[in-house]
Design a protein around this motif. Structure first.
Motif, PDB file in Angstrom:
ATOM      1  N   PHE A 189       0.832  -1.206   0.000  1.00 46.99           N
ATOM      2  CA  PHE A 189       0.000   0.000   0.000  1.00 46.99           C
ATOM      3  C   PHE A 189       0.866   1.255   0.000  1.00 46.99           C
ATOM      4  N   VAL A 190       1.884   1.282   0.828  1.00 48.99           N
ATOM      5  CA  VAL A 190       2.781   2.446   0.876  1.00 48.99           C
ATOM      6  C   VAL A 190       3.489   2.629  -0.463  1.00 48.99           C
ATOM      7  N   GLY A 191       3.923   1.539  -1.069  1.00 39.12           N
ATOM      8  CA  GLY A 191       4.585   1.622  -2.373  1.00 39.12           C
ATOM      9  C   GLY A 191       3.665   2.135  -3.456  1.00 39.12           C
ATOM     10  N   LEU A 192       2.432   1.645  -3.475  1.00 35.31           N
ATOM     11  CA  LEU A 192       1.471   2.134  -4.462  1.00 35.31           C
ATOM     12  C   LEU A 192       1.148   3.613  -4.237  1.00 35.31           C
ATOM     13  N   PHE A 193       0.960   3.988  -2.985  1.00 40.91           N
ATOM     14  CA  PHE A 193       0.695   5.388  -2.660  1.00 40.91           C
ATOM     15  C   PHE A 193       1.863   6.266  -3.097  1.00 40.91           C
ATOM     16  N   PHE A 194       3.079   5.802  -2.838  1.00 36.76           N
ATOM     17  CA  PHE A 194       4.276   6.548  -3.233  1.00 36.76           C
ATOM     18  C   PHE A 194       4.346   6.682  -4.748  1.00 36.76           C
ATOM     19  N   ALA A 195       4.042   5.601  -5.468  1.00 33.03           N
ATOM     20  CA  ALA A 195       4.099   5.633  -6.934  1.00 33.03           C
ATOM     21  C   ALA A 195       3.047   6.571  -7.508  1.00 33.03           C
ATOM     22  N   ILE A 196       1.869   6.598  -6.907  1.00 29.71           N
ATOM     23  CA  ILE A 196       0.809   7.479  -7.401  1.00 29.71           C
ATOM     24  C   ILE A 196       1.153   8.940  -7.130  1.00 29.71           C
ATOM     25  N   ARG A 197       1.693   9.209  -5.950  1.00 26.31           N
ATOM     26  CA  ARG A 197       1.997  10.591  -5.567  1.00 26.31           C
ATOM     27  C   ARG A 197       3.235  11.149  -6.277  1.00 26.31           C
TER      28      ARG A 197
END
Length: 106
Positions: free
Chosen positions: A19-27
């Motif tokens: 989840f943190v990785g996906l959030f980081f990639a989106i942001r």
């Protein structure tokens, strides 16, 4: 019983990092060009460059710890062989000592 708890905790931790990785990639979707001194990398997102850097770091850490582990295992094998030789020598010395004591008593 603890095995399923361990797996559940591992699954929660992995889901959190995903989840943190996906959030980081989106942001961090900005596209940049990484310009090194002798080489210019293709245009990729900041998140992808960060993930690549993290993956390279993980691989390098695994390789270095693997080399250290092999060296320590080699040292352990040598010490184990040395211990076996010393145990055999000690047993021989005890046998000689016992036979000399028996000879003195007779």
């Amino acid at each position: 019983m603890l095995k399923w708890l361990k797996r559940a905790i591992l699954l929660v931790v992995l889901a959190f990092f995903l989840f943190v990785g996906l959030f980081f990639a989106i942001r961090n979707g900005q596209v940049i060009t990484l310009d090194l001194v002798l080489w210019q990398a293709p245009e990729l997102s900041v998140a992808l460059y960060m993930i690549i850097a993290f993956a390279v770091g993980v691989v390098l850490a695994l390789l270095s710890s693997g080399a250290l582990l092999l060296r320590l295992e080699s040292r352990l094998r040598k010490q184990s062989k040395r211990l076996v030789r010393q145990q055999a020598e000690l047993d021989n010395l005890r046998k000689v000592n016992l036979s000399s004591e028996l000879a003195e008593r007779e």
